[in-house]
Design a protein around this motif. Structure first.
Motif, short mmCIF file in Angstrom:
data_model
loop_
_atom_site.label_atom_id
_atom_site.label_comp_id
_atom_site.label_asym_id
_atom_site.label_seq_id
_atom_site.Cartn_x
_atom_site.Cartn_y
_atom_site.Cartn_z
N ASN A 271 0.80 -1.23 0.00
CA ASN A 271 0.00 0.00 0.00
C ASN A 271 0.84 1.28 0.00
OD1 ASN A 271 0.63 0.48 2.68
ND2 ASN A 271 -1.31 -0.32 3.47
N ARG A 272 2.15 1.15 0.19
CA ARG A 272 3.03 2.32 0.07
C ARG A 272 3.19 2.75 -1.40
NH1 ARG A 272 4.23 5.98 2.86
NH2 ARG A 272 6.49 6.04 2.65
N ILE A 273 2.77 1.88 -2.35
CA ILE A 273 2.80 2.32 -3.74
C ILE A 273 1.37 2.61 -4.24
CG2 ILE A 273 5.05 1.37 -4.39
CD1 ILE A 273 3.59 -0.99 -5.70
N HIS B 124 14.76 -1.00 3.61
CA HIS B 124 15.31 -0.91 4.97
C HIS B 124 14.24 -0.49 6.00
CE1 HIS B 124 16.21 3.66 5.08
NE2 HIS B 124 15.35 3.42 4.13
N HIS B 125 12.95 -0.65 5.65
CA HIS B 125 11.91 -0.37 6.64
C HIS B 125 11.60 -1.65 7.43
CE1 HIS B 125 11.34 2.88 3.70
NE2 HIS B 125 10.98 3.58 4.76
N LEU B 126 11.12 -1.44 8.68
CA LEU B 126 10.78 -2.59 9.52
C LEU B 126 9.60 -3.35 8.91
CD1 LEU B 126 10.90 -0.81 12.98
CD2 LEU B 126 12.50 -2.58 12.21
N ILE C 264 -4.96 15.23 7.79
CA ILE C 264 -3.76 15.89 8.32
C ILE C 264 -2.61 14.90 8.25
CG2 ILE C 264 -2.71 16.91 10.38
CD1 ILE C 264 -5.47 18.08 11.02
N LYS C 265 -1.55 15.30 7.57
CA LYS C 265 -0.38 14.43 7.44
C LYS C 265 0.52 14.65 8.65
CE LYS C 265 2.39 11.58 5.81
NZ LYS C 265 2.03 10.17 5.83
N ILE C 266 0.93 13.56 9.25
CA ILE C 266 1.76 13.64 10.45
C ILE C 266 3.19 13.22 10.10
CG2 ILE C 266 1.94 12.90 12.87
CD1 ILE C 266 -0.97 13.68 12.08
N SER C 267 4.14 14.02 10.55
CA SER C 267 5.54 13.59 10.47
C SER C 267 6.11 13.62 11.88
CB SER C 267 6.36 14.54 9.60
OG SER C 267 6.12 14.27 8.25
N LEU C 268 6.84 12.57 12.23
CA LEU C 268 7.43 12.50 13.57
C LEU C 268 8.92 12.22 13.45
CD1 LEU C 268 4.70 10.19 15.17
CD2 LEU C 268 4.93 12.65 15.52
N ARG C 269 9.69 12.83 14.33
CA ARG C 269 11.12 12.56 14.37
C ARG C 269 11.56 12.47 15.83
NH1 ARG C 269 9.94 12.17 9.84
NH2 ARG C 269 10.93 13.02 7.98
N SER C 270 12.59 11.65 16.07
CA SER C 270 13.14 11.59 17.42
C SER C 270 14.64 11.39 17.34
CB SER C 270 12.50 10.42 18.20
OG SER C 270 12.86 9.19 17.61
N ASN D 42 -2.34 5.97 12.98
CA ASN D 42 -2.52 4.97 11.89
C ASN D 42 -1.33 4.87 10.97
OD1 ASN D 42 -5.24 4.25 12.44
ND2 ASN D 42 -5.78 6.32 11.71
N GLY D 43 -0.14 4.99 11.51
CA GLY D 43 1.03 5.02 10.63
C GLY D 43 2.12 4.07 11.07
N GLY D 44 3.35 4.47 10.81
CA GLY D 44 4.49 3.63 11.16
C GLY D 44 5.75 4.27 10.67
N GLY D 45 6.78 3.45 10.50
CA GLY D 45 8.05 3.99 10.01
C GLY D 45 9.21 3.50 10.84
N HIS D 46 10.24 4.30 10.89
CA HIS D 46 11.47 3.92 11.58
C HIS D 46 11.44 4.43 13.03
CE1 HIS D 46 13.25 3.39 7.53
NE2 HIS D 46 12.55 4.49 7.26
N LEU D 47 12.37 3.92 13.84
CA LEU D 47 12.50 4.36 15.23
C LEU D 47 12.57 5.89 15.31
CD1 LEU D 47 13.19 3.11 18.16
CD2 LEU D 47 15.54 3.80 17.60
N ASN D 48 13.40 6.51 14.48
CA ASN D 48 13.63 7.95 14.58
C ASN D 48 12.92 8.80 13.52
OD1 ASN D 48 16.95 7.09 15.52
ND2 ASN D 48 15.39 7.89 16.89
N ALA D 49 12.24 8.17 12.58
CA ALA D 49 11.52 8.94 11.55
C ALA D 49 10.29 8.16 11.15
CB ALA D 49 12.41 9.16 10.32
N SER D 50 9.13 8.73 11.46
CA SER D 50 7.90 7.99 11.14
C SER D 50 6.81 8.98 10.76
CB SER D 50 7.48 7.14 12.34
OG SER D 50 7.19 7.98 13.43
N GLY D 51 5.67 8.45 10.40
CA GLY D 51 4.59 9.32 9.98
C GLY D 51 3.26 8.61 10.01
N GLY D 52 2.22 9.37 9.75
CA GLY D 52 0.90 8.78 9.74
C GLY D 52 -0.13 9.78 9.24
N GLU D 53 -1.39 9.49 9.51
CA GLU D 53 -2.48 10.32 9.01
C GLU D 53 -3.49 10.54 10.11
OE1 GLU D 53 -3.95 8.06 5.73
OE2 GLU D 53 -2.22 8.54 4.47
N PHE D 54 -4.19 11.68 10.04
CA PHE D 54 -5.25 11.96 11.01
C PHE D 54 -6.43 12.55 10.26
CE2 PHE D 54 -7.54 14.61 14.06
CZ PHE D 54 -7.67 13.75 15.13
#
Ligand code: 5GP
Ligand code: MN
Length: 345
Positions: free
Chosen positions: A104-106, A125-127, A286-292, A307-319
């Motif tokens: 679904n990423r494509i 290289h995604h989980l 609303i597009k969410i971007s998260l970083r740590s 409702n998203g996912g991604g890497h430990l230090n860079a992820s995202g989702g939707e609202f």
């Protein structure tokens, strides 16, 4: 010398496909970033040099700051050339799925790729890789798919066939997925690979300028504005940036103008977790971007709250809801993750 990260059986298996294949399609994720385009074009240059009929197809447009990349003009945008792309996908001998873990990423291309009788390989290289390819090369500890492409080509015995153009694309993906080698970039082998790429004649300083120093005046003013509106949660070592549609109109926002904003608050002393909320007109959400930084799992926040996912230090989702409700949701997450966020560094 590089560690043999990719399993030998996968190298052997893909080499067999490669030797027999003529038509090879490379696909990557929606809203392609530097690593999606860099890994795809890096592989495309290599395949083309071996007289394969190779095509790169991505779901939709990629940012202007990647358009200097050699080969980028030959990339097919699925949302513009659906019919032709569908035919290429259906008739491909091999499909290489790069820099994404689940179909679904494509988005709009997922059905065609799933239905194609082509042999499929995932290089990513995604989980949590999905099970949709015969060969799965998935290495979340590697900081970019572009690095995996370099490793794959070398292990197949073709280092000498990596051109300067291919090297520039691979370098761009490695650079952008590590924020210019400022995160996920402590592996010494990254720098060995860079030295190999430099030996191909790339100008890494020029690549940096072409990718990062290409702001429009509007983008820079928008950045200034968004930062003055920033909310810092000192106790939680966190910060929040928001951007409404009204504000986007005020600054003549074009797609990509807010790329990278989410990283900026991490330059505040003691801020270890940031969130950027952007109203998206196209998708009505609303597009969410998260970083740590460090071991705070922002992908857990993405999964549990957006409702998203991604890497430990860079992820995202939707609202789906108002900006106010999205902010409230983020603040709920801060509360829930308090024990992890409040620890002293
Ligand atoms: P960005 O903040 O740059 O849009 O996304 C950073 C990373 O978060 C991406 O590389 C991807 O791994 C992940 N990501 C972003 N948006 C989504 C999403 O909606 N769903 C999932 N599962 N992952 C996402
Ligand atoms: Mn990547």
């Amino acid at each position: 010398m590089l560690t043999k990260v990719i399993e030998q059986s996968n190298i052997d298996h893909f080499t067999k496909w490669f030797e027999r294949a003529d038509k090879i399609v490379i696909v990557s994720h929606v809203s392609p970033d530097g690593d999606a385009i860099g890994s795809s074009l890096g592989l495309w240059h290599f395949l083309t040099s071996q007289d394969k009929n190779a095509y790169v197809i991505v779901p939709n447009a990629f940012p202007d700051f990647l358009k200097w990349m050699p080969g980028s003009k030959d990339i097919l945008l699925y949302d513009h050339y659906k019919e032709f792309a569908d035919q290429l996908i259906a008739e491909a001998d091999v499909i290489c799925c790069l820099d994404f873990n689940v179909l679904n990423r494509i988005t709009n291309m997922a059905d065609s790729v799933a239905a194609s009788p082509a042999r499929k390989i995932l290089i990513d290289h995604h989980l949590h890789p999905g099970d949709f390819c015969r060969i799965t090369i998935s290495h979340p500890q590697i900081s970019s798919t572009s690095e995996l492409i370099f490793r794959l080509i070398c292990r197949m015995g073709y280092f000498s066939d990596i051109s300067k153009d291919a090297a520039a694309c691979i370098y761009t993906g490695m650079m952008t997925d590590t924020g210019g080698f400022s995160f996920n970039s402590n592996s010494p082998e990254i720098y060995f690979i860079i030295s190999e790429l430099l030996s191909k004649g790339i100008d890494k300083d020029e690549i940096y300028r072409k990718v990062y120093n290409t702001y429009s005046e509007c983008r820079l003013r928008l950045m200034g504005y968004v930062l003055t509106q920033m909310k810092v949660y000192e106790d939680h070592h966190s910060a929040l940036l928001t951007l409404t549609i009204e504000e986007q109109n005020q600054f003549k926002y074009v797609k990509g103008d807010s790329e990278g904003f989410v990283n900026i608050p991490l330059s505040i002393k003691n801020v270890r977790f940031t969130c950027f909320l952007r109203e998206d007109t196209e998708k009505n959400m609303i597009k969410i971007s998260l970083r740590s930084v460090g071991d705070f799992p922002c992908n857990k926040v993405a999964a549990e709250y957006f409702n998203g996912g991604g890497h430990l230090n860079a992820s995202g989702g939707e609202f789906y809801g108002t900006m106010e409700a999205a902010i409230a949701r983020f603040e709920e997450a801060l509360k829930a993750f308090e024990p992890l966020l409040k620890v002293k560094s």
